[in-house]
Design an enzyme around this catalytic site. Sequence first.
Site, PDB file in Angstrom:
ATOM      1  N   ASP A   1     -13.926   2.175   8.678  1.00 41.68           N
ATOM      2  CA  ASP A   1     -14.507   2.092   7.337  1.00 41.68           C
ATOM      3  C   ASP A   1     -15.117   3.466   7.072  1.00 41.68           C
ATOM      4  OD1 ASP A   1     -16.298   1.877   5.201  1.00 41.68           O
ATOM      5  OD2 ASP A   1     -16.730  -0.228   5.623  1.00 41.68           O
TER       6      ASP A   1
ATOM      7  N   LYS B   1     -11.840  11.003  -8.730  1.00 40.42           N
ATOM      8  CA  LYS B   1     -10.592  11.722  -8.411  1.00 40.42           C
ATOM      9  C   LYS B   1     -10.725  13.218  -8.752  1.00 40.42           C
ATOM     10  CE  LYS B   1      -7.908   8.373  -6.864  1.00 40.42           C
ATOM     11  NZ  LYS B   1      -7.740   8.196  -5.411  1.00 40.42           N
TER      12      LYS B   1
ATOM     13  N   SER C   1       0.835  -1.217   0.000  1.00 40.31           N
ATOM     14  CA  SER C   1       0.000   0.000   0.000  1.00 40.31           C
ATOM     15  C   SER C   1       0.863   1.258   0.000  1.00 40.31           C
ATOM     16  CB  SER C   1      -0.865   0.047   1.266  1.00 40.31           C
ATOM     17  OG  SER C   1      -1.786  -1.005   1.290  1.00 40.31           O
TER      18      SER C   1
ATOM     19  N   TYR D   1      -9.926   3.667 -16.478  1.00 44.10           N
ATOM     20  CA  TYR D   1      -9.952   4.351 -15.176  1.00 44.10           C
ATOM     21  C   TYR D   1     -11.362   4.890 -14.890  1.00 44.10           C
ATOM     22  CZ  TYR D   1      -7.724   6.448 -11.108  1.00 44.10           C
ATOM     23  OH  TYR D   1      -7.347   6.763  -9.824  1.00 44.10           O
TER      24      TYR D   1
END
Length: 255
Positions: A65, A162, A16, A155
């Site tokens: 979460d 984004k 990550s 994407y």
Amino acid sequence: MEGKTALILGVANRWSLAYAIAQAFQREGARLLLTYQGERLRKTVEELGASLGSSESPARVFECDVTRDEDLARLTETLATEDRLDAVVHSIAFANQADLARPFIETSRDGYLLAQNVSAYSMVAVARAVAPKMTNGGAILTLTYLGSTRVITNYNVMGVAKAALEAAVRYLAADLGPQNIRVNAISAGPVKTAAARGIKDFSKVLEAVEAHAPMRRNVTPGEVADLAAFLASDLGRGVTGDVLFCDAGYHIMGL
Ligand code: NAP
């Protein structure tokens, strides 16, 4: 970052980007708080947290979460036991794999809202939860990608999320600037992670960058993490509301 405390959301495993950032922050002297999404990841992230902290200041690890209001409330409660927070990294995104593979025009309402909720709105919710604890100012960072402003094959719905995330960075920077809290995004070049594996033909994206970026290579997680450390430290004290690229220069290229 000596004497600073940093909260990092979005460590899933050792690949990550959030983990690389946690390593860089620790190297620079920060104390760490890490969150993971759910029980499935608890053991892994606890182990990673143990490898990051020192015996005097172990990394704190807890569940969050970002789609659950009760988890965000728990985040606030957990932070209440901290003296102060100096840096926050939001390294979280999710979209249905099907929405990443089919033409954008076929994105479902549910798939669109899911991507926006996890990948963009969560930045607003997290900023609201952490800002009261950043009593000495500080930095909030998020991770974005070139697909926000350019069409990148496969994407799709994540590119639109984004774009919303980057706009949220600017509005949050305007809201929080008077409290000396800076808000920025790092637009990272492609890196092989679990999230990236959800993007169809991801290896072709890596190949394209290697072939065409000014530096003729891809970036490493460590390079993204060092930019994060710069932005989160006092070295970045004059920068806010911005999207900084760490992509071996790929985004500047035309034909
Ligand atoms: P990653 O390791 O898979 O990290 C994504 C993280 O988001 C995971 O920890 C994931 O947890 C978490 N997440 C998803 N839904 C969540 C939720 N509801 N609540 C809390 N956490 C949740 O992949 P990564 O590549 O490092 O991604 C980190 C960030 O970098 C993302 O914003 C991504 O878009 C961005 N980015 C990545 C690249 C790249 O090429 N890798 C390039 C530019 C930007 P689970 O594993 O449990 O789902």
